[in-house]
Design a protein around this motif. Structure first.
Motif, short mmCIF file in Angstrom:
data_model
loop_
_atom_site.label_atom_id
_atom_site.label_comp_id
_atom_site.label_asym_id
_atom_site.label_seq_id
_atom_site.Cartn_x
_atom_site.Cartn_y
_atom_site.Cartn_z
N LEU A 12 3.37 16.40 -2.11
CA LEU A 12 4.25 15.64 -1.23
C LEU A 12 3.87 15.83 0.23
O LEU A 12 4.67 15.61 1.13
CB LEU A 12 5.71 16.05 -1.47
N GLN A 22 8.89 11.98 -9.09
CA GLN A 22 8.26 10.75 -8.63
C GLN A 22 6.74 10.91 -8.64
O GLN A 22 6.01 9.98 -8.97
CB GLN A 22 8.77 10.39 -7.25
N GLU A 57 16.74 10.34 -5.59
CA GLU A 57 15.62 9.89 -4.77
C GLU A 57 15.13 8.57 -5.32
O GLU A 57 15.20 8.32 -6.53
CB GLU A 57 14.49 10.92 -4.79
N PHE A 61 9.89 13.11 8.14
CA PHE A 61 9.70 13.81 6.87
C PHE A 61 8.21 13.90 6.61
O PHE A 61 7.46 12.98 6.99
CB PHE A 61 10.38 13.05 5.71
N PHE A 88 6.57 13.48 3.99
CA PHE A 88 6.05 12.55 2.97
C PHE A 88 6.27 11.08 3.31
O PHE A 88 5.94 10.21 2.52
CB PHE A 88 6.65 12.86 1.60
N THR A 89 6.86 10.78 4.48
CA THR A 89 7.03 9.38 4.88
C THR A 89 6.56 9.18 6.32
O THR A 89 6.65 10.09 7.14
CB THR A 89 8.51 8.94 4.77
N GLY A 138 18.19 10.08 4.41
CA GLY A 138 16.85 9.94 5.00
C GLY A 138 15.97 9.06 4.14
O GLY A 138 16.14 8.98 2.93
N ALA A 139 15.01 8.40 4.79
CA ALA A 139 14.14 7.48 4.06
C ALA A 139 12.89 7.20 4.89
O ALA A 139 12.73 7.74 6.00
CB ALA A 139 14.88 6.18 3.75
N ALA A 179 10.45 5.15 0.30
CA ALA A 179 11.15 6.17 -0.49
C ALA A 179 12.39 6.58 0.27
O ALA A 179 12.49 6.37 1.49
CB ALA A 179 10.25 7.38 -0.74
N GLY A 232 15.96 9.53 0.03
CA GLY A 232 16.60 10.65 -0.67
C GLY A 232 18.09 10.66 -0.35
O GLY A 232 18.50 10.97 0.77
C1 2NL Z 1 16.02 13.80 2.98
C2 2NL Z 1 15.80 12.49 2.45
C3 2NL Z 1 13.78 11.74 1.49
C4 2NL Z 1 11.89 10.99 0.33
C5 2NL Z 1 13.02 11.73 0.37
C6 2NL Z 1 9.86 10.74 -1.04
C7 2NL Z 1 9.33 10.93 -2.27
C8 2NL Z 1 8.02 10.59 -2.48
C9 2NL Z 1 7.28 10.10 -1.47
C10 2NL Z 1 7.85 9.93 -0.26
CL1 2NL Z 1 7.31 10.86 -4.00
N1 2NL Z 1 9.14 10.26 -0.06
N2 2NL Z 1 11.14 11.04 -0.86
C11 2NL Z 1 11.54 10.22 1.39
C12 2NL Z 1 12.34 10.25 2.53
C13 2NL Z 1 13.46 11.01 2.60
O1 2NL Z 1 14.88 12.52 1.42
O2 2NL Z 1 16.96 14.00 3.70
N3 2NL Z 1 15.11 14.72 2.60
C14 2NL Z 1 15.07 16.03 3.13
#
Ligand code: 2NL
Length: 366
Positions: A165, A201, A238, A276, A278-279, A310-311, A333, A335
């Motif tokens: 990730l 995922q 997610e 984030f 991963f985004t 978050g996204a 993505a 969450g």
């Molecule tokens: C949050 C919000 C988030 C993601 C989760 C994700 C998963 C994959 C790739 C990219 Cl496999 N993103 N998930 C993306 C954005 C936000 O969660 O508050 N997380 C700490």
């Protein structure tokens, strides 16, 4: 009482003619009949049986003392009287026995009768926990958009929870998540409780080429001290959409649709830049404060907006870990914190209420 006549022979009793024999037997019958009258309890037939018909009972004694030694001229009358008496006694005891056992049986029947007029046993049917209800509401919305629900294990390797990730070792994002490793024998591959459902995922992308549209609900674990908004275990959904033509516009439209379906059609959505690993770009999704409808209140700290989740657009680096062609595909993505969304939607000020299982709380959400 006079001495027992059955202990003596007829000769000893001075009985020598037919009339005296008949009188003697008639007296015995009277004695039997009065004993029958004196007994009424359901079990009394048993002592009567022993006393009269038993091996040492009255009839045996009469047979021994009166019948067997009777002089020849009295034998026929003694034999006849004896047989009549025996039949009378047998019938009498049998009648007592019938009455006694009938009474015992009806007493047992009365005791064991099922009273069909009694009210039944009420077994309350529980309801789904509010967190479960929120899961199902979120799932309903994304299923209506063509997403599929995928679930996976709560124990993962650091590779799936972090590296794949785009969170390498020593990345500062691990500080809030690097937590709850399993205590395994030396030399084992390290495992940890997942800190988000994203690992599932990654598993899905490893197995399946785009298009991918999935949501992953489940429990996640982080090193947090419990308070009204934190718990070491909480619930996430997610979401991930990857295809050849996904734009930021589709992302924004999907997010707005979800928020309106979940909180109501009057609710507006605002995207705020965030970060984030991963985004890229990453956003915080805010909604109109539903308490003051944007005018400003205590809940939204006078901003008029409430942070929902978050996204962002999936960072192309993530595609490199799952053999997707980062030049051809794009996606988004998000969450969602299910506990947080439940709290906001239903006005619950303490997340711990979800985990205490107090029925006074649970019954408010039938
Ligand atoms: C949050 C919000 C988030 C993601 C989760 C994700 C998963 C994959 C790739 C990219 Cl496999 N993103 N998930 C993306 C954005 C936000 O969660 O508050 N997380 C700490």
């Amino acid at each position: 009482m006079e001495s027992n006549p059955t202990e003596k022979t007829l000769a000893e009793l001075g009985i020598g003619d037919v009339g005296a024999v008949e009188q003697l037997f008639a007296d015995v019958r009277v004695r039997f009949d009065s004993q029958v009258k004196g007994h009424s309890g359901p079990l009394d037939w048993q002592p009567m049986q022993v006393t009269w018909l038993g091996r040492h009972g009255v009839l045996s004694a009469i047979s021994e003392k009166w019948l067997k030694p009777a002089p020849p001229h009295l034998r026929p009358i003694v034999g006849r009287c004896f047989n009549e008496l025996r039949t009378h006694v047998e019938h009498g005891v049998q009648a007592m026995r019938n009455v006694g056992e009938g009474a015992a049986e009806s007493a047992a029947l009365a005791r064991e009768r099922v009273d069909l007029s009694l009210p039944g046993v009420i077994r309350p049917i529980g309801s789904r926990h509010l967190v479960r209800q929120t899961f199902e509401e979120i799932e309903r919305i994304f299923l209506s958009l063509g997403f599929t629900v995928v679930e996976g294990p709560e124990i993962e390797t650091p590779y799936y929870n972090f590296e794949a990730l785009n969170i390498p070792e020593h990345h500062p994002a691990r500080d809030t998540m690097d937590t709850f490793y399993l205590d395994l024998p030396p030399g084992s591959q390290p495992h940890l409780l997942r800190t988000h459902t994203s690992p599932m995922q990654v598993h899905t992308m490893e197995k399946q080429q785009p298009p991918v549209r999935i949501i992953v609900p489940g429990k996640v674990y982080r090193r947090d001290n419990p308070d009204v908004t934190h718990s070491y275990m909480f619930h996430q959904v997610e979401g991930l959409a990857v295809d050849t033509d996904i734009t930021f516009c589709e992302f924004k439209g999907t997010v707005e649709y979800f928020v309106r379906e979940f909180l109501g059609s009057a609710i507006k959505t605002r995207l705020r830049p965030s970060y984030f690993p991963f985004t890229e770009p990453s956003v915080e999704v805010d909604a109109t404060c539903f308490v003051c409808m944007g005018r400003g209140c205590r809940l939204c700290k006078l901003s008029g907006w409430i942070e929902l989740f978050g996204a962002g657009m999936v960072d192309p680096a993530v595609y490199g870990f799952v053999n997707y062609d980062a030049k051809r595909v794009s996606g988004y993505a998000f969450g969602l914190g299910v506990d947080r969304l439940s709290q906001l939607k239903y006005g619950i000020d303490d997340v711990q209420l979800f985990f205490q299982n107090d029925v006074r709380f649970l019954r408010q959400f039938p």
